[in-house]
Design a protein around this motif. Structure first.
Motif, PDB file in Angstrom:
ATOM      1  N   TYR A 131     -32.202  22.409   8.851  1.00  0.00           N
ATOM      2  CA  TYR A 131     -31.213  22.858   9.507  1.00  0.00           C
ATOM      3  C   TYR A 131     -31.118  21.975  10.713  1.00  0.00           C
ATOM      4  O   TYR A 131     -32.309  21.211  11.178  1.00  0.00           O
ATOM      5  N   ASN A 132     -30.149  22.121  11.637  1.00  0.00           N
ATOM      6  CA  ASN A 132     -29.993  21.078  12.656  1.00  0.00           C
ATOM      7  C   ASN A 132     -30.390  22.068  13.959  1.00  0.00           C
ATOM      8  O   ASN A 132     -29.465  23.094  14.279  1.00  0.00           O
ATOM      9  N   LYS A 133     -31.436  21.594  14.932  1.00  0.00           N
ATOM     10  CA  LYS A 133     -31.683  22.539  15.950  1.00  0.00           C
ATOM     11  C   LYS A 133     -30.549  22.402  17.015  1.00  0.00           C
ATOM     12  O   LYS A 133     -30.354  23.195  17.629  1.00  0.00           O
ATOM     13  N   GLU A 134     -29.516  21.390  17.060  1.00  0.00           N
ATOM     14  CA  GLU A 134     -28.512  21.435  17.909  1.00  0.00           C
ATOM     15  C   GLU A 134     -27.714  22.556  17.628  1.00  0.00           C
ATOM     16  O   GLU A 134     -26.763  23.103  18.390  1.00  0.00           O
ATOM     17  N   ASP A 135     -27.426  23.256  16.261  1.00  0.00           N
ATOM     18  CA  ASP A 135     -26.587  24.105  16.090  1.00  0.00           C
ATOM     19  C   ASP A 135     -27.308  25.308  16.894  1.00  0.00           C
ATOM     20  O   ASP A 135     -26.717  26.482  17.197  1.00  0.00           O
ATOM     21  N   TRP A 136     -28.613  25.621  16.715  1.00  0.00           N
ATOM     22  CA  TRP A 136     -29.392  26.675  17.445  1.00  0.00           C
ATOM     23  C   TRP A 136     -29.054  26.554  19.009  1.00  0.00           C
ATOM     24  O   TRP A 136     -28.981  27.482  19.509  1.00  0.00           O
ATOM     25  N   GLN A 137     -29.153  25.361  19.362  1.00  0.00           N
ATOM     26  CA  GLN A 137     -29.066  25.245  21.210  1.00  0.00           C
ATOM     27  C   GLN A 137     -27.693  25.674  21.386  1.00  0.00           C
ATOM     28  O   GLN A 137     -27.467  26.203  22.520  1.00  0.00           O
ATOM     29  N   PHE A 138     -26.424  25.308  20.362  1.00  0.00           N
ATOM     30  CA  PHE A 138     -25.303  25.517  20.837  1.00  0.00           C
ATOM     31  C   PHE A 138     -25.074  26.887  20.782  1.00  0.00           C
ATOM     32  O   PHE A 138     -24.445  27.885  21.686  1.00  0.00           O
ATOM     33  N   TYR A 139     -25.677  27.519  19.764  1.00  0.00           N
ATOM     34  CA  TYR A 139     -25.503  29.263  19.491  1.00  0.00           C
ATOM     35  C   TYR A 139     -26.208  29.828  20.774  1.00  0.00           C
ATOM     36  O   TYR A 139     -25.522  30.824  21.146  1.00  0.00           O
ATOM     37  N   THR A 140     -27.019  29.260  21.330  1.00  0.00           N
ATOM     38  CA  THR A 140     -27.598  30.142  22.221  1.00  0.00           C
ATOM     39  C   THR A 140     -27.036  30.109  23.694  1.00  0.00           C
ATOM     40  O   THR A 140     -27.029  31.004  24.426  1.00  0.00           O
ATOM     41  N   GLN A 141     -26.428  28.985  23.789  1.00  0.00           N
ATOM     42  CA  GLN A 141     -25.304  28.729  24.821  1.00  0.00           C
ATOM     43  C   GLN A 141     -24.052  29.695  24.836  1.00  0.00           C
ATOM     44  O   GLN A 141     -23.665  30.198  25.751  1.00  0.00           O
ATOM     45  N   LEU A 142     -23.734  29.785  23.606  1.00  0.00           N
ATOM     46  CA  LEU A 142     -22.584  30.702  23.290  1.00  0.00           C
ATOM     47  C   LEU A 142     -22.940  32.245  23.587  1.00  0.00           C
ATOM     48  O   LEU A 142     -22.408  32.953  24.279  1.00  0.00           O
ATOM     49  N   ARG A 143     -24.225  32.786  23.015  1.00  0.00           N
ATOM     50  CA  ARG A 143     -24.677  33.906  23.093  1.00  0.00           C
ATOM     51  C   ARG A 143     -24.872  34.438  24.708  1.00  0.00           C
ATOM     52  O   ARG A 143     -24.696  35.450  24.867  1.00  0.00           O
ATOM     53  N   ASP A 144     -25.266  33.168  25.380  1.00  0.00           N
ATOM     54  CA  ASP A 144     -25.758  33.372  26.724  1.00  0.00           C
ATOM     55  C   ASP A 144     -24.384  33.435  27.705  1.00  0.00           C
ATOM     56  O   ASP A 144     -24.630  33.240  28.942  1.00  0.00           O
ATOM     57  N   GLY A 145     -23.437  33.121  27.190  1.00  0.00           N
ATOM     58  CA  GLY A 145     -22.098  33.288  28.055  1.00  0.00           C
ATOM     59  C   GLY A 145     -21.772  32.057  28.566  1.00  0.00           C
ATOM     60  O   GLY A 145     -20.909  31.681  29.288  1.00  0.00           O
ATOM     61  N   LYS A 146     -22.465  30.819  28.211  1.00  0.00           N
ATOM     62  CA  LYS A 146     -22.306  29.568  28.708  1.00  0.00           C
ATOM     63  C   LYS A 146     -21.354  28.596  28.125  1.00  0.00           C
ATOM     64  O   LYS A 146     -20.790  27.514  28.590  1.00  0.00           O
ATOM     65  N   TYR A 147     -20.955  29.140  26.906  1.00  0.00           N
ATOM     66  CA  TYR A 147     -19.785  28.443  26.429  1.00  0.00           C
ATOM     67  C   TYR A 147     -18.589  29.453  26.195  1.00  0.00           C
ATOM     68  O   TYR A 147     -18.793  30.563  26.113  1.00  0.00           O
ATOM     69  N   THR A 148     -17.638  28.881  27.158  1.00  0.00           N
ATOM     70  CA  THR A 148     -16.372  29.928  27.531  1.00  0.00           C
ATOM     71  C   THR A 148     -15.019  29.730  26.960  1.00  0.00           C
ATOM     72  O   THR A 148     -14.112  30.373  27.308  1.00  0.00           O
ATOM     73  N   ASN A 149     -15.313  28.868  25.852  1.00  0.00           N
ATOM     74  CA  ASN A 149     -14.009  28.421  25.168  1.00  0.00           C
ATOM     75  C   ASN A 149     -13.603  29.527  23.804  1.00  0.00           C
ATOM     76  O   ASN A 149     -12.753  29.222  23.105  1.00  0.00           O
ATOM     77  N   THR A 150     -14.268  30.690  24.152  1.00  0.00           N
ATOM     78  CA  THR A 150     -13.930  31.668  23.100  1.00  0.00           C
ATOM     79  C   THR A 150     -14.255  33.218  23.876  1.00  0.00           C
ATOM     80  O   THR A 150     -14.730  33.252  24.916  1.00  0.00           O
ATOM     81  N   ASN A 151     -13.699  34.175  23.280  1.00  0.00           N
ATOM     82  CA  ASN A 151     -14.012  35.260  23.769  1.00  0.00           C
ATOM     83  C   ASN A 151     -15.091  36.145  23.430  1.00  0.00           C
ATOM     84  O   ASN A 151     -14.805  36.349  22.055  1.00  0.00           O
ATOM     85  N   ARG A 152     -16.210  36.230  23.613  1.00  0.00           N
ATOM     86  CA  ARG A 152     -17.546  36.621  22.915  1.00  0.00           C
ATOM     87  C   ARG A 152     -17.439  38.129  23.199  1.00  0.00           C
ATOM     88  O   ARG A 152     -17.424  38.633  24.258  1.00  0.00           O
ATOM     89  N   LEU A 153     -17.568  39.022  22.137  1.00  0.00           N
ATOM     90  CA  LEU A 153     -17.550  40.346  22.066  1.00  0.00           C
ATOM     91  C   LEU A 153     -18.878  40.725  21.362  1.00  0.00           C
ATOM     92  O   LEU A 153     -19.252  40.349  20.149  1.00  0.00           O
ATOM     93  N   ALA A 154     -19.656  41.526  22.081  1.00  0.00           N
ATOM     94  CA  ALA A 154     -20.813  42.115  21.338  1.00  0.00           C
ATOM     95  C   ALA A 154     -20.427  43.605  20.939  1.00  0.00           C
ATOM     96  O   ALA A 154     -20.248  44.662  21.722  1.00  0.00           O
ATOM     97  N   LEU A 155     -20.447  43.830  19.711  1.00  0.00           N
ATOM     98  CA  LEU A 155     -19.822  45.110  18.969  1.00  0.00           C
ATOM     99  C   LEU A 155     -20.828  45.919  18.194  1.00  0.00           C
ATOM    100  O   LEU A 155     -21.622  45.276  17.980  1.00  0.00           O
ATOM    101  N   TYR A 156     -20.615  47.198  17.985  1.00  0.00           N
ATOM    102  CA  TYR A 156     -21.207  48.052  17.724  1.00  0.00           C
ATOM    103  C   TYR A 156     -20.341  48.934  16.714  1.00  0.00           C
ATOM    104  O   TYR A 156     -19.358  49.243  16.643  1.00  0.00           O
ATOM    105  N   ALA A 157     -21.369  49.583  15.491  1.00  0.00           N
ATOM    106  CA  ALA A 157     -20.691  50.671  14.688  1.00  0.00           C
ATOM    107  C   ALA A 157     -20.146  51.775  15.788  1.00  0.00           C
ATOM    108  O   ALA A 157     -20.432  52.183  16.805  1.00  0.00           O
ATOM    109  N   PHE A 158     -18.857  52.126  15.021  1.00  0.00           N
ATOM    110  CA  PHE A 158     -18.037  53.445  15.807  1.00  0.00           C
ATOM    111  C   PHE A 158     -17.375  52.618  16.909  1.00  0.00           C
ATOM    112  O   PHE A 158     -16.386  53.758  17.472  1.00  0.00           O
ATOM    113  N   GLN A 159     -17.385  51.359  17.213  1.00  0.00           N
ATOM    114  CA  GLN A 159     -16.146  51.042  18.232  1.00  0.00           C
ATOM    115  C   GLN A 159     -14.997  50.763  17.292  1.00  0.00           C
ATOM    116  O   GLN A 159     -14.983  50.608  16.085  1.00  0.00           O
ATOM    117  N   ASP A 160     -13.936  50.812  17.993  1.00  0.00           N
ATOM    118  CA  ASP A 160     -12.572  50.794  17.328  1.00  0.00           C
ATOM    119  C   ASP A 160     -11.691  49.829  18.227  1.00  0.00           C
ATOM    120  O   ASP A 160     -11.708  49.490  19.600  1.00  0.00           O
TER     121      ASP A 160
END
Length: 343
Positions: free
Chosen positions: A134-163
């Motif tokens: 696997y490509n470590k660059e993908d993991w590095q990109f994902y952590t930027q996305l997870r940490d809110g540092k990639y802003t070209n998408t609306n990141r949603l942390a969702l859970y069961a029972f949300q609607d």
């Protein structure tokens, strides 16, 4: 009509839903790459580990090796050429494992992705030792996305029972995870039980609903929770996208007594890892694997649920064995029809 695509992507997952609304959902990604390879991507493609992923080893004696692992799908090409889109309304990351994030950086560079679903996890990986195949660059990109540092998408942390209105319009319900399973995963470092599990309930004639479950890599705690909270909704379903690709992963299979799926789809893992015998089979249920069929497509209408596969050789063997006649080619899907369930 909704169309669901279950791609053949080496050793991971990628599912695509074309909703009645015109929106597109993509659940996980693997084996995705664009036309510009970085040095790291070139090294991954040339690695021994990547070559091993293309092998289907220890095929059971009652099954044929149709060699589909040697010709995996590239989700980026598939979305552009087979579906004809450069826009994804929601991309759902079921959990932070590399076989569900493989090519994520290229995916975001090639597509306009409006919403991203992701759990608030704290997973860490050793960049020096973890990334064989696997490509470590993908993991590095994902952590930027997870940490809110990639802003070209609306990141949603969702859970069961949300609607949400959009999910209702697209017939999606989050069965798992609840917040407590995500917290548990943070504490013990095992993120399988924080995986998204989705119920897709398209309407069918007579006021009923088709029931399809996309199970991510969910494990025992997930299914204990789902059966406790949603037993009626998940009883006697039509299609199960098997958890953890259908791998034999030291788990309980008690949940299958409730789900009782008509069709179980096995994802991308070599035969030696697939728990064929643990899932219901003929005559009351059918099982299909990407290893045999290549990509698998479902047309979901109010009248019927129709299955198509890429591999003609497998399609012919599958229908002939059951006395169903020759499979019919659908040029719009580039696949052969093999099963139809009527409402």
């Amino acid at each position: 009509m909704a169309i669901i695509h279950f791609l053949n992507v080496l050793e991971g997952d990628c599912n695509i839903i074309q909703h009645d609304t015109g929106r597109i959902s993509v659940i996980d990604v693997s084996n995705a790459y664009n036309d510009q390879d970085t040095d790291a991507e070139k090294a991954v493609k040339a690695s021994i580990e990547r070559a091993e992923m293309r092998k289907r080893t220890q095929v059971p004696s009652d099954k044929v090796n149709y060699r589909q692992k040697e010709i995996p799908d590239n989700p980026i090409d598939y979305l552009k050429l087979n579906i004809g889109t450069t826009k994804i309304f929601r991309f759902i990351i079921t959990h932070p494992d590399m076989d569900h994030l493989d090519g994520i950086q290229d995916l975001y560079s090639e597509f306009e992705i409006t919403n991203t679903w992701d759990t608030d996890n704290n997973e860490k990986k050793d960049l020096n030792t973890f990334f064989a195949g696997y490509n470590k660059e993908d993991w590095q990109f994902y952590t930027q996305l997870r940490d809110g540092k990639y802003t070209n998408t609306n990141r949603l942390a969702l859970y069961a029972f949300q609607d949400n209105q959009f999910w209702n319009e697209d017939n999606i319900k989050i069965l798992c995870p609840p917040m407590e399973l995500v917290k548990q995963a943070k504490d013990n470092g095992d993120y399988h039980d924080s995986s998204y599990v989705l119920l897709f309930t398209a309407p069918k004639k007579g006021g009923g609903k088709w029931k399809l479950i996309l199970a991510g890599d969910s494990h025992d705690n997930s299914w204990n929770y789902i059966i406790e909270k949603h037993k009626d909704e998940v009883s006697n379903i039509d299609v199960l996208f098997a958890p953890h690709h259908g791998r034999d992963s030291a788990r309980s299979y008690e949940f299958l007594k409730t789900l009782n799926p008509k069709v179980t789809l096995f994802g991308n893992a070599s035969s030696k890892h697939l728990a064929y015998s643990c899932y219901p089979g003929p005559p009351r249920s059918l099982r299909i694997t990407n290893n045999q069929a290549g990509y698998i497509i479902m047309k979901v209408t109010t009248e019927s649920l129709v299955f198509y596969v890429k591999n003609l050789e497998f399609a012919k063997a599958f229908t002939t064995k059951r006395g169903w006649g020759d499979p019919i080619y659908d040029s719009s899907l580039k696949a052969y029809g093999i099963i139809q369930y009527n409402a």
